[in-house]
Design a protein around this motif. Sequence first.
Motif, PDB file in Angstrom:
ATOM      1  N   ASP A 173     -14.430   4.821   1.583  1.00 28.03           N
ATOM      2  CA  ASP A 173     -13.456   5.222   2.593  1.00 28.03           C
ATOM      3  C   ASP A 173     -12.209   4.611   2.413  1.00 28.03           C
ATOM      4  OD1 ASP A 173     -13.695   5.146   5.796  1.00 28.03           O
ATOM      5  OD2 ASP A 173     -12.554   3.207   5.401  1.00 28.03           O
ATOM      6  N   GLN A 207      -6.465  -4.288   9.129  1.00 32.80           N
ATOM      7  CA  GLN A 207      -6.228  -2.912   9.199  1.00 32.80           C
ATOM      8  C   GLN A 207      -6.289  -2.387  10.690  1.00 32.80           C
ATOM      9  OE1 GLN A 207      -8.899  -2.853   5.845  1.00 32.80           O
ATOM     10  NE2 GLN A 207      -7.554  -1.197   4.983  1.00 32.80           N
ATOM     11  N   ILE A 260       0.921  -1.230  -0.172  1.00 28.79           N
ATOM     12  CA  ILE A 260       0.030  -0.134  -0.034  1.00 28.79           C
ATOM     13  C   ILE A 260       1.055   1.304   0.157  1.00 28.79           C
ATOM     14  CG2 ILE A 260      -1.594   1.198   1.436  1.00 28.79           C
ATOM     15  CD1 ILE A 260      -2.720  -1.395   2.303  1.00 28.79           C
ATOM     16  N   LEU A 308     -18.035  -2.918   5.191  1.00 25.88           N
ATOM     17  CA  LEU A 308     -18.892  -2.521   4.225  1.00 25.88           C
ATOM     18  C   LEU A 308     -20.284  -2.474   4.970  1.00 25.88           C
ATOM     19  CD1 LEU A 308     -17.914  -4.135   1.141  1.00 25.88           C
ATOM     20  CD2 LEU A 308     -17.213  -1.973   1.896  1.00 25.88           C
ATOM     21  N   TRP A 317     -23.353  -1.905   4.501  1.00 30.53           N
ATOM     22  CA  TRP A 317     -24.537  -2.525   3.743  1.00 30.53           C
ATOM     23  C   TRP A 317     -24.501  -4.130   3.625  1.00 30.53           C
ATOM     24  CZ3 TRP A 317     -21.106   0.663   1.261  1.00 30.53           C
ATOM     25  CH2 TRP A 317     -20.254   0.100   0.196  1.00 30.53           C
ATOM     26  N   LEU A 375      -4.188  -8.768   5.280  1.00 30.65           N
ATOM     27  CA  LEU A 375      -4.201  -7.636   5.918  1.00 30.65           C
ATOM     28  C   LEU A 375      -5.352  -7.448   6.936  1.00 30.65           C
ATOM     29  CD1 LEU A 375      -2.501  -4.988   6.134  1.00 30.65           C
ATOM     30  CD2 LEU A 375      -4.142  -4.014   4.657  1.00 30.65           C
ATOM     31  N   THR A 428     -12.475  -1.482   9.252  1.00 33.05           N
ATOM     32  CA  THR A 428     -13.609  -1.245   8.432  1.00 33.05           C
ATOM     33  C   THR A 428     -14.252  -2.477   7.798  1.00 33.05           C
ATOM     34  OG1 THR A 428     -11.881   0.306   7.679  1.00 33.05           O
ATOM     35  CG2 THR A 428     -14.277   0.662   6.867  1.00 33.05           C
ATOM     36  N   VAL A 464     -18.269  -2.332  -4.184  1.00 30.06           N
ATOM     37  CA  VAL A 464     -18.108  -1.315  -3.417  1.00 30.06           C
ATOM     38  C   VAL A 464     -18.771   0.107  -3.724  1.00 30.06           C
ATOM     39  CG1 VAL A 464     -16.387   0.296  -1.879  1.00 30.06           C
ATOM     40  CG2 VAL A 464     -15.998  -2.160  -2.356  1.00 30.06           C
ATOM     41  N   GLU A 508      -9.789   3.173   4.111  1.00 29.44           N
ATOM     42  CA  GLU A 508      -9.449   1.856   4.332  1.00 29.44           C
ATOM     43  C   GLU A 508     -10.034   0.771   3.555  1.00 29.44           C
ATOM     44  OE1 GLU A 508      -9.436   0.551   8.291  1.00 29.44           O
ATOM     45  OE2 GLU A 508      -8.096   1.492   9.233  1.00 29.44           O
ATOM     46  N   VAL A 509     -11.245   0.970   3.267  1.00 31.94           N
ATOM     47  CA  VAL A 509     -12.011   0.093   2.182  1.00 31.94           C
ATOM     48  C   VAL A 509     -11.231  -0.034   0.884  1.00 31.94           C
ATOM     49  CG1 VAL A 509     -14.016  -0.230   1.065  1.00 31.94           C
ATOM     50  CG2 VAL A 509     -14.282   0.386   3.300  1.00 31.94           C
ATOM     51  N   GLU A 518      -8.004   0.482   0.604  1.00 31.25           N
ATOM     52  CA  GLU A 518      -7.010  -0.515   0.853  1.00 31.25           C
ATOM     53  C   GLU A 518      -7.150  -1.858   0.959  1.00 31.25           C
ATOM     54  OE1 GLU A 518      -5.110   1.531   4.142  1.00 31.25           O
ATOM     55  OE2 GLU A 518      -4.452   3.234   3.052  1.00 31.25           O
TER      56      GLU A 518
END
Lengths: 295, 252
Positions: free
Chosen positions: B148, A125, A97, A131, A133, A123, A129, B169, B150-151, B153
């Motif tokens: 986002d 993080q 990244i 999603l 929905w 990974l 995070t 997404v 982070e999303v 990434e």
Amino acid sequence: MRGPALSLAFEGRRPWHWMGLDIVMLNAFPDEATRVRAATLPAGLYADGIDVVFRRGSHSVQALKDCSLDIPRGSWATLIGASGCGKSTLLRVFADIVKPTAGTALLHGVSPAEARANRIYALVQQGSTMLPWRSIIDNVALGLEISGLPKSTRYARAEEALALVGLKGFEKSLPSELSGGMRQRAAIARALTLRPRFLLMDEPFGALDEITRDRLHFELLRILEETGATLLLVTHSISEAVILSDKVIVMTPRPGRISEIIEVDFGRGRTPDLRGDPRFVQYEAQLRRALHQPA
Amino acid sequence: MTPSLAPRRVILPVIYGIALLIAWEALAHSGAVSRLVLAGPLEIVVAGVRNWSELGFNAGVTLAQALIGAAIGNVAGLLVAICFVHWGFFRRAVFPLAILCEAIPVVAILPVLILWLGNGMAPKIFVAAFLSFFPMLVNAYRGLSNVDEEVRELLYSYSATASQMLWKVRMPAAVPFMFTALKLSACSSMIASLVAEWLASERGLGFLVVYYGQSYRVADIWSAAILSCLISLGLYGITAACERRALSRSSP
Ligand SMILES: Nc1ncnc2c1ncn2[C@@H]1O[C@H](COP(=O)(O)OP(=O)(O)OP(=O)(O)O)[C@@H](O)[C@H]1O
Ligand SMILES: [Mg+2]
């Protein structure tokens, strides 16, 4: 670093083609010298002279300076240090990244970009995070969905991983219905579904209570031992670092460097009794000294 | 909506509405305003019922133009927004032009459109599409790029392709934004279609309004206007209901 040896070895681009990699590699080279060279390639996580400079206009921040490390395959390392010392940045270099300004990073002898393309790492993080929905199970199965696995396999593996982190029964919930700690566990499950050779985790246990954290520590170690995966984990907790590491990499800020690498010699088959071991306290003390040392 | 609030939320507007209608009827009968300016509500309803087949047919024409225009405008807006998200250079070149185009008073250039496209349905569809296009473009672009970090990434770490990123997404993230645009276009496309009929047409509610106007049929004009209003509200209501259904999953 990457010669013909590697291009040969990574001809099969899928991870499952690599299972017998070392044997294949060694048998592939008729001449002794190449065989020896191939055998000495770092099979774990390897970094040499990593510099990372973030530029924004005329302003620049040196996040990492001359970071070198060698984590053998199947061994466990943690990154520890003050906030802002570049732990996440170093982890993200391995995840492809952040592109280093200078230096080489290798995962199993290949560049982070190739490692990412071949999906050999997973990974976790810092923010775990999800999603919003998607239900938890669909979030956890996302990586497998991207890899194009059939739905039944995806769900089977996701359910297995959720059970492992103690989230059975929350498959259909939405991320917003879970606590921060539960989301963090879901993020760990999401990484485990990929069955990675390298697990890159950025403060994965930060929001967990002491008891869950303890349980997950040893659950994680068990999985790592079973799969032979290599671990690089960022933490702020000294005891967590001792429990989860063969090597604790201590970093200091401004610019972010590796100041000390402490070997933790607890071997395999670690149990919660570890905390009662007199060496545990010694390692903690040694680590605390290293962290308080002026750079 | 809690049960105790539900009746109050319905009853109060209804009471005010009825009071307003009574006042209106009284005003129309009092002789204070000329019959040519304002027709009473009863008179308008009677006119509406008397002309129902004429109104129905012409409303259908206007509605069809509005729907086709809205569909074209929204789909085009979404497609351009998707291109914007994927090709930065295209966005930087085209977005300022698009904003510039949005400033064109499309009603003012109607005569030109009629010269180009004739006086059939085409110019009306064009205007409805034109007015739906920009809200969708701007909103969809905002939604699609509202991912986002982070999303982004995470998907990058999975080596997800651009199309996986789009479908798994970006699109779901953009749904609430797209509904904002759809609700705007539910009202604007009906108005666009109707206004475009004023200038040159032989059918549609806009044509009816002009036709009635020429013979001072005030109650008839009002009945056509109110019918168009009801259709717009209906479109808005359907869109809002779809929105609630679509979003109920993600925001409990
Ligand atoms: N994308 C970026 N752009 C600019 N500067 C950055 C970026 N990412 C990190 N930095 C800078 O690099 C330094 C190291 O950041 P990093 O996130 O690696 O720290 P960290 O050790 O993970 O801290 P923490 O323990 O708080 O998570 C910080 O000074 C930060 O401001
Ligand atoms: Mg960090």
